[in-house]
Enzyme design. Sequence first.
Site, PDB file in Angstrom:
ATOM      1  N   CYS A  13      -8.506   2.839   7.212  1.00  0.00           N
ATOM      2  CA  CYS A  13      -9.089   4.195   7.267  1.00  0.00           C
ATOM      3  C   CYS A  13      -8.213   5.207   8.007  1.00  0.00           C
ATOM      4  CB  CYS A  13     -10.471   4.142   7.924  1.00  0.00           C
ATOM      5  SG  CYS A  13     -11.673   3.246   6.930  1.00  0.00           S
ATOM      6  N   GLY A  18      -9.221   5.567   2.201  1.00  0.00           N
ATOM      7  CA  GLY A  18     -10.078   4.990   3.246  1.00  0.00           C
ATOM      8  C   GLY A  18     -10.572   6.055   4.210  1.00  0.00           C
ATOM      9  N   TYR A 158       3.686  -5.583  -6.310  1.00  0.00           N
ATOM     10  CA  TYR A 158       2.404  -4.902  -6.121  1.00  0.00           C
ATOM     11  C   TYR A 158       1.401  -5.384  -7.175  1.00  0.00           C
ATOM     12  CZ  TYR A 158      -0.924  -0.993  -5.744  1.00  0.00           C
ATOM     13  OH  TYR A 158      -2.057  -0.223  -5.591  1.00  0.00           O
TER      14      TYR A 158
HETATM   15  N1  LIG Z   1      -2.507   6.166  -4.058  1.00  0.00           N
HETATM   16  C1  LIG Z   1      -2.524   5.615  -5.268  1.00  0.00           C
HETATM   17  O1  LIG Z   1      -1.936   6.183  -6.231  1.00  0.00           O
HETATM   18  C2  LIG Z   1      -3.263   4.339  -5.534  1.00  0.00           C
HETATM   19  C3  LIG Z   1      -3.420   3.920  -6.867  1.00  0.00           C
HETATM   20  C4  LIG Z   1      -4.110   2.745  -7.133  1.00  0.00           C
HETATM   21  C5  LIG Z   1      -4.608   1.986  -6.092  1.00  0.00           C
HETATM   22  N2  LIG Z   1      -4.438   2.401  -4.781  1.00  0.00           N
HETATM   23  C6  LIG Z   1      -4.963   1.559  -3.712  1.00  0.00           C
HETATM   24  O2  LIG Z   1      -5.793   2.323  -2.873  1.00  0.00           O
HETATM   25  C7  LIG Z   1      -5.822   1.729  -1.568  1.00  0.00           C
HETATM   26  C8  LIG Z   1      -5.640   2.807  -0.517  1.00  0.00           C
HETATM   27  O3  LIG Z   1      -4.339   3.350  -0.644  1.00  0.00           O
HETATM   28  P1  LIG Z   1      -4.010   4.888  -0.366  1.00  0.00           P
HETATM   29  O4  LIG Z   1      -3.534   5.461  -1.630  1.00  0.00           O
HETATM   30  O5  LIG Z   1      -5.104   5.537   0.357  1.00  0.00           O
HETATM   31  O6  LIG Z   1      -2.705   4.738   0.547  1.00  0.00           O
HETATM   32  P2  LIG Z   1      -2.407   5.069   2.084  1.00  0.00           P
HETATM   33  O7  LIG Z   1      -2.702   6.479   2.384  1.00  0.00           O
HETATM   34  O8  LIG Z   1      -1.027   4.550   2.307  1.00  0.00           O
HETATM   35  O9  LIG Z   1      -3.459   4.160   2.876  1.00  0.00           O
HETATM   36  C9  LIG Z   1      -3.305   2.788   3.010  1.00  0.00           C
HETATM   37  C10 LIG Z   1      -4.114   2.322   4.189  1.00  0.00           C
HETATM   38  O10 LIG Z   1      -3.976   0.890   4.318  1.00  0.00           O
HETATM   39  C11 LIG Z   1      -3.679   0.619   5.666  1.00  0.00           C
HETATM   40  N3  LIG Z   1      -3.033  -0.654   5.895  1.00  0.00           N
HETATM   41  C12 LIG Z   1      -1.807  -1.075   5.496  1.00  0.00           C
HETATM   42  N4  LIG Z   1      -1.569  -2.311   5.974  1.00  0.00           N
HETATM   43  C13 LIG Z   1      -2.684  -2.682   6.658  1.00  0.00           C
HETATM   44  C14 LIG Z   1      -3.059  -3.827   7.382  1.00  0.00           C
HETATM   45  N5  LIG Z   1      -2.226  -4.883   7.529  1.00  0.00           N
HETATM   46  N6  LIG Z   1      -4.289  -3.895   7.961  1.00  0.00           N
HETATM   47  C15 LIG Z   1      -5.145  -2.836   7.849  1.00  0.00           C
HETATM   48  N7  LIG Z   1      -4.829  -1.698   7.222  1.00  0.00           N
HETATM   49  C16 LIG Z   1      -3.613  -1.637   6.625  1.00  0.00           C
HETATM   50  C17 LIG Z   1      -2.828   1.779   6.119  1.00  0.00           C
HETATM   51  O11 LIG Z   1      -2.724   1.798   7.532  1.00  0.00           O
HETATM   52  P3  LIG Z   1      -1.434   2.374   8.326  1.00  0.00           P
HETATM   53  O12 LIG Z   1      -1.636   3.855   8.444  1.00  0.00           O
HETATM   54  O13 LIG Z   1      -1.493   1.667   9.636  1.00  0.00           O
HETATM   55  O14 LIG Z   1      -0.221   2.023   7.514  1.00  0.00           O
HETATM   56  C18 LIG Z   1      -3.636   2.928   5.516  1.00  0.00           C
HETATM   57  O15 LIG Z   1      -4.753   3.204   6.321  1.00  0.00           O
HETATM   58  C19 LIG Z   1      -4.737   0.651  -1.564  1.00  0.00           C
HETATM   59  O16 LIG Z   1      -5.306  -0.620  -1.737  1.00  0.00           O
HETATM   60  C20 LIG Z   1      -3.897   1.012  -2.779  1.00  0.00           C
HETATM   61  O17 LIG Z   1      -3.220  -0.122  -3.327  1.00  0.00           O
HETATM   62  C21 LIG Z   1      -3.777   3.562  -4.498  1.00  0.00           C
END
Ligand SMILES: NC(=O)c1ccc[n+]([C@@H]2O[C@H](COP(=O)([O-])OP(=O)(O)OC[C@H]3O[C@@H](n4cnc5c(N)ncnc54)[C@H](OP(=O)(O)O)[C@@H]3O)[C@@H](O)[C@H]2O)c1
Length: 302
Positions: A13, A18, A158
């Site tokens: 989050c 998140g 991925y």
């Molecule tokens: N953005 C897209 O285009 C997209 C498309 C399809 C699916 N998704 C999925 O959506 C989800 C959220 O991604 P997002 O786009 O919101 O990206 P984001 O802004 O990079 O957020 C990712 C989150 O995951 C956290 N995280 C990473 N490693 C972790 C760990 N070991 N333990 C707990 N938290 C951890 C990050 O924390 P830190 O700040 O500490 O790194 C951050 O809060 C992911 O599962 C991603 O694969 C995203």
Amino acid sequence: MTQHAQVIVITGCSTGIGLALAVMLAKDQQKRYKVYATMRNLSKRKALDEATPGELDSTLFVRELDVTKDDSVNTFFTNLLKETGRIDVLVNNAGIALCAAFEYIPIETIRHVLETNFYGPVRTIRGVLPKMKEQRSGKIINISSLLGVFGAPFTETYAASKFALEGMSECLVSTLRKFNIYVSTVQFGHVQTDAIKNMELLHKDIDVSKADETTLKLIKANDRARQKTMTGNMCQTADEAAKFIIGIIQEDTPKFRYQPSKGSHDMVATKLKDASGEEQVHSAIQTYFRAARVSSFALSKL
Ligand SMILES: NC(=O)c1ccc[n+]([C@@H]2O[C@H](COP(=O)([O-])OP(=O)(O)OC[C@H]3O[C@@H](n4cnc5c(N)ncnc54)[C@H](OP(=O)(O)O)[C@@H]3O)[C@@H](O)[C@H]2O)c1
């Protein structure tokens, strides 16, 4: 109808989907939710704190949780259950992206992506199942990706992590329906978040300087094609993504798979309707390598 505020746990989050989801749920006018917004590094909680000045320790509870660490996950769920005695919804959102030429990615980086995107949900799901089974209720929402169903060039690591998440979810779903627990996967296309910026952090360990000319051309064509998906019919904001997930949380009997955008839905449908896989291969080549000027067998057939 549920009388108590629903206990919702969200991983990852600090930013992106998140963060948007935790803020929206915590600000629910009817105060229907107790949101446990978790992050691996609490020093990154500023954005969440600033967006929820009146909700802290009322509808929003911020806790540390690193999904790659057994101790962190176990401690979190032990404390949660002492505090709340129940858990209604788990949103496995934490994740990291990776797009690079496969043979140049260090094996440790591949392990790290799987550790986060697959073993992370393995740990959290095992953390909630005994309580959800005892309750005979619960929802587990796994944030997957279009790439969890539709393999695209240079996303092998991925995609493998999200395919694994999808496979695990698909196996659990039927057993858990017998306990009134609903498992769903959400196949986002592109969401405007920090994901790409965070992915670049992994790229410092990937050296493609020795890659052959054709691979380098394909990487470039793929990069250009991907830029287009960031504005087209599979692109959403983090708030739109969060609203979509809240829609699933509010359903009495959520479905198994969701594609929140038309672009994502169309590509998943292409994949699922052809058991041979050939339509998907053709579609991926058309989508990602159209701009490549290389004389490989596959491209010359297009
Ligand atoms: N953005 C897209 O285009 C997209 C498309 C399809 C699916 N998704 C999925 O959506 C989800 C959220 O991604 P997002 O786009 O919101 O990206 P984001 O802004 O990079 O957020 C990712 C989150 O995951 C956290 N995280 C990473 N490693 C972790 C760990 N070991 N333990 C707990 N938290 C951890 C990050 O924390 P830190 O700040 O500490 O790194 C951050 O809060 C992911 O599962 C991603 O694969 C995203």
